[in-house]
Design a protein around this motif. Structure first.
Motif, PDB file in Angstrom:
ATOM      1  N   GLY A 269       8.902  11.286   1.149  1.00 51.32           N
ATOM      2  CA  GLY A 269       9.576  10.288   0.323  1.00 51.32           C
ATOM      3  C   GLY A 269       9.701   8.930   0.961  1.00 51.32           C
ATOM      4  N   GLU A 270       9.543   8.837   2.277  1.00 55.15           N
ATOM      5  CA  GLU A 270       9.682   7.571   3.007  1.00 55.15           C
ATOM      6  C   GLU A 270      11.007   6.885   2.663  1.00 55.15           C
ATOM      7  OE1 GLU A 270       6.274   4.987   3.085  1.00 55.15           O
ATOM      8  OE2 GLU A 270       4.876   6.654   2.811  1.00 55.15           O
ATOM      9  N   GLY A 271      12.079   7.670   2.705  1.00 53.87           N
ATOM     10  CA  GLY A 271      13.407   7.139   2.407  1.00 53.87           C
ATOM     11  C   GLY A 271      13.849   7.345   0.974  1.00 53.87           C
ATOM     12  N   PHE A 272      12.945   7.756   0.107  1.00 49.08           N
ATOM     13  CA  PHE A 272      13.268   8.005  -1.293  1.00 49.08           C
ATOM     14  C   PHE A 272      13.375   9.514  -1.518  1.00 49.08           C
ATOM     15  CE2 PHE A 272      11.456   3.828  -1.172  1.00 49.08           C
ATOM     16  CZ  PHE A 272      12.203   3.109  -2.081  1.00 49.08           C
ATOM     17  N   VAL A 273      14.539   9.950  -1.975  1.00 45.64           N
ATOM     18  CA  VAL A 273      14.822  11.375  -2.160  1.00 45.64           C
ATOM     19  C   VAL A 273      14.183  11.850  -3.447  1.00 45.64           C
ATOM     20  CG1 VAL A 273      16.667  13.073  -2.360  1.00 45.64           C
ATOM     21  CG2 VAL A 273      16.986  11.051  -0.925  1.00 45.64           C
ATOM     22  N   GLN A 274      13.586  13.028  -3.399  1.00 48.17           N
ATOM     23  CA  GLN A 274      12.941  13.621  -4.576  1.00 48.17           C
ATOM     24  C   GLN A 274      11.951  12.653  -5.207  1.00 48.17           C
ATOM     25  OE1 GLN A 274      16.059  15.079  -7.202  1.00 48.17           O
ATOM     26  NE2 GLN A 274      17.023  16.261  -5.576  1.00 48.17           N
ATOM     27  N   ALA A 275      11.138  12.045  -4.360  1.00 53.03           N
ATOM     28  CA  ALA A 275      10.111  11.123  -4.842  1.00 53.03           C
ATOM     29  C   ALA A 275       9.055  11.877  -5.634  1.00 53.03           C
ATOM     30  CB  ALA A 275       9.467  10.407  -3.661  1.00 53.03           C
ATOM     31  N   ALA A 276       8.311  11.151  -6.451  1.00 49.73           N
ATOM     32  CA  ALA A 276       7.232  11.750  -7.232  1.00 49.73           C
ATOM     33  C   ALA A 276       6.142  12.274  -6.288  1.00 49.73           C
ATOM     34  CB  ALA A 276       6.675  10.721  -8.201  1.00 49.73           C
ATOM     35  N   PRO A 277       5.354  13.249  -6.729  1.00 50.60           N
ATOM     36  CA  PRO A 277       4.380  13.897  -5.842  1.00 50.60           C
ATOM     37  C   PRO A 277       3.101  13.088  -5.645  1.00 50.60           C
ATOM     38  CG  PRO A 277       4.278  14.899  -8.006  1.00 50.60           C
ATOM     39  CD  PRO A 277       5.396  13.897  -8.055  1.00 50.60           C
ATOM     40  N   PHE A 278       3.260  11.937  -5.021  1.00 49.17           N
ATOM     41  CA  PHE A 278       2.118  11.079  -4.737  1.00 49.17           C
ATOM     42  C   PHE A 278       2.180  10.608  -3.291  1.00 49.17           C
ATOM     43  CE2 PHE A 278       2.790  10.717  -9.264  1.00 49.17           C
ATOM     44  CZ  PHE A 278       1.514  10.772  -9.795  1.00 49.17           C
ATOM     45  N   ALA A 279       1.005  10.468  -2.694  1.00 48.63           N
ATOM     46  CA  ALA A 279       0.908   9.859  -1.368  1.00 48.63           C
ATOM     47  C   ALA A 279       0.658   8.369  -1.539  1.00 48.63           C
ATOM     48  CB  ALA A 279      -0.226  10.495  -0.576  1.00 48.63           C
ATOM     49  N   ARG A 280       1.261   7.560  -0.686  1.00 51.16           N
ATOM     50  CA  ARG A 280       1.061   6.113  -0.721  1.00 51.16           C
ATOM     51  C   ARG A 280      -0.022   5.739   0.297  1.00 51.16           C
ATOM     52  NH1 ARG A 280       6.338   7.685  -0.470  1.00 51.16           N
ATOM     53  NH2 ARG A 280       7.909   6.742  -1.853  1.00 51.16           N
ATOM     54  N   ARG A 281      -0.970   4.960  -0.145  1.00 49.92           N
ATOM     55  CA  ARG A 281      -2.038   4.508   0.755  1.00 49.92           C
ATOM     56  C   ARG A 281      -2.118   2.989   0.685  1.00 49.92           C
ATOM     57  NH1 ARG A 281      -7.225   3.301  -0.338  1.00 49.92           N
ATOM     58  NH2 ARG A 281      -7.197   4.399  -2.351  1.00 49.92           N
ATOM     59  N   TYR A 282      -1.995   2.326   1.841  1.00 47.61           N
ATOM     60  CA  TYR A 282      -2.115   0.875   1.858  1.00 47.61           C
ATOM     61  C   TYR A 282      -3.527   0.462   1.450  1.00 47.61           C
ATOM     62  CZ  TYR A 282       2.324   0.573   4.339  1.00 47.61           C
ATOM     63  OH  TYR A 282       3.650   0.647   4.696  1.00 47.61           O
ATOM     64  N   ASP A 283      -3.597  -0.493   0.551  1.00 52.08           N
ATOM     65  CA  ASP A 283      -4.899  -1.012   0.124  1.00 52.08           C
ATOM     66  C   ASP A 283      -4.699  -2.440  -0.393  1.00 52.08           C
ATOM     67  OD1 ASP A 283      -7.381  -1.600  -0.906  1.00 52.08           O
ATOM     68  OD2 ASP A 283      -7.688   0.364  -1.832  1.00 52.08           O
ATOM     69  N   TYR A 284      -5.085  -3.403   0.432  1.00 50.25           N
ATOM     70  CA  TYR A 284      -4.941  -4.814   0.075  1.00 50.25           C
ATOM     71  C   TYR A 284      -6.267  -5.424  -0.377  1.00 50.25           C
ATOM     72  CZ  TYR A 284      -0.460  -4.359   2.512  1.00 50.25           C
ATOM     73  OH  TYR A 284       0.798  -3.964   2.898  1.00 50.25           O
ATOM     74  N   SER A 285      -7.231  -4.586  -0.701  1.00 51.10           N
ATOM     75  CA  SER A 285      -8.532  -5.072  -1.141  1.00 51.10           C
ATOM     76  C   SER A 285      -8.477  -5.510  -2.600  1.00 51.10           C
ATOM     77  CB  SER A 285      -9.588  -3.970  -0.987  1.00 51.10           C
ATOM     78  OG  SER A 285      -9.350  -2.927  -1.941  1.00 51.10           O
TER      79      SER A 285
END
Length: 334
Positions: A98-114
């Motif tokens: 969750g990266e600090g967010f409780v019960q976050a949605a089931p997605f991984a976050r990937r940095y992409d500034y393209s």
């Protein structure tokens, strides 16, 4: 609710904005019905600017905000969201970070500034929010605080590729204004040398505790007509709860040194009978380049309290006392 104008784009924005990280379950879970209610409550009390991001609950905040606003007049709303992270579905057997967010949605976050990453993130946000355009689009969490040794590489991609996508979206009328949404003003200063930005959202770094931004950068913004939106005026909580409650500071525990500085602020506030939180909200708005202050809102009573703090008369002598104590710098023209 008073409004100001984002100078370059001419976009009106109310001086107090709704930060939607809380309805994405930042630090604690919230039922969906309560999330919708708190947005409706903010609307009833005059708030028209709402800020969210894919990062907040891994899309949860955007989904809830979109549902809450869907039957309210779109032309009266001002929406900002962010790009720079792409959400990818997790397999059912992989735990959610969750990266600090409780019960976050089931997605991984990937940095992409393209270019492609920004376009994908923007289109995904439109669908989660249920809208056809975004008023303010911000590149999220670019900078050394987030990326460390990878900053130079990520920044180059962002300015050479992602910025081009954001500028195209602005030219097409799909967004009114573009900028960065970051926790360090220095990267905004750096970005201004590479692109034409309308505004920057700066979090945790335009506060009564952290205000080096006023040394030179606010004057550059004023001169180049780039607007600032100030988020996290309480430094993640400590300036709302005070030295006893402590709360959070930069999303973590409050260092002892910071608590001592808060006590100095509290002493001046006590002399003038000014709530510390009221001073924290109003301080950035004393600068013309600041157009709105965004606060996390999760309860109707807190919304009312924030609005009361925002509207409370504060004498100029109070601000001068903070300058004399060395808590903040002298205001322009003083």
């Amino acid at each position: 609710m008073r409004t100001r104008t984002i100078d370059i784009s001419g976009t009106p924005i109310c001086e107090l904005g709704f930060g939607a990280a809380g309805i994405g379950n930042l630090y604690r879970p919230m039922e969906s019905a309560m999330a919708l209610d708190v947005v409706a409550d903010a609307w009833r009390q005059g708030v028209r600017y709402f800020d969210t991001a894919p990062h907040y609950g891994a899309g949860l905040s955007e989904r809830r905000l979109g549902l809450a606003l869907q039957e309210l007049p779109r032309e009266a709303q001002l929406l900002s969201t962010k790009v720079g992270r792409v959400l990818e579905p997790l397999p059912s057997n992989v735990p959610v970070d969750g990266e600090g967010f409780v019960q976050a949605a089931p997605f991984a976050r990937r940095y992409d500034y393209s270019y492609d990453g920004v376009m994908r993130s923007f289109e995904d946000s439109l669908q989660r929010l249920g809208v056809g355009r975004i008023d303010i689009l911000l590149m999220h969490d670019i900078g050394r605080l987030t990326h460390g040794d990878q900053h130079e590489l990520q920044f180059r991609t962002a300015m050479d590729s992602g910025y081009r996508a954001m500028a195209e979206l602005r030219e097409q009328g799909l967004v009114k204004a573009i900028g960065l949404g970051v926790n360090e003003w220095q990267v905004c200063d750096e970005a201004m040398n590479h692109g034409d930005f309308d505004c920057f959202m700066v979090a945790n770094c335009f506060t009564l505790l952290e205000n080096s931004i006023t040394d030179t950068f606010t004057e550059r913004c004023r001169h180049e007509r780039v607007s600032l939106i100030v988020a996290a005026p309480f430094n993640s909580g400590v300036l709302a709860k005070g030295s006893v409650g402590a709360g959070h500071y930069f999303y973590g525990d409050v260092p002892a040194e910071v608590i001592e500085r808060v006590k100095v602020l509290e002493a001046v506030c006590g002399q003038y009978d000014i709530p510390l939180a009221a001073a924290a909200i109003q301080y950035p708005l004393r600068y013309d380049c600041v157009k709105s202050v965004v606060i996390g809102m999760t309860k109707g009573v807190r919304i009312r309290q924030n609005i009361d703090w925002y509207a409370l008369p504060i004498p100029s002598e109070f601000w001068q006392a903070l300058v004399d104590k060395g808590c903040i710098g002298a205001f322009p023209g003083a």
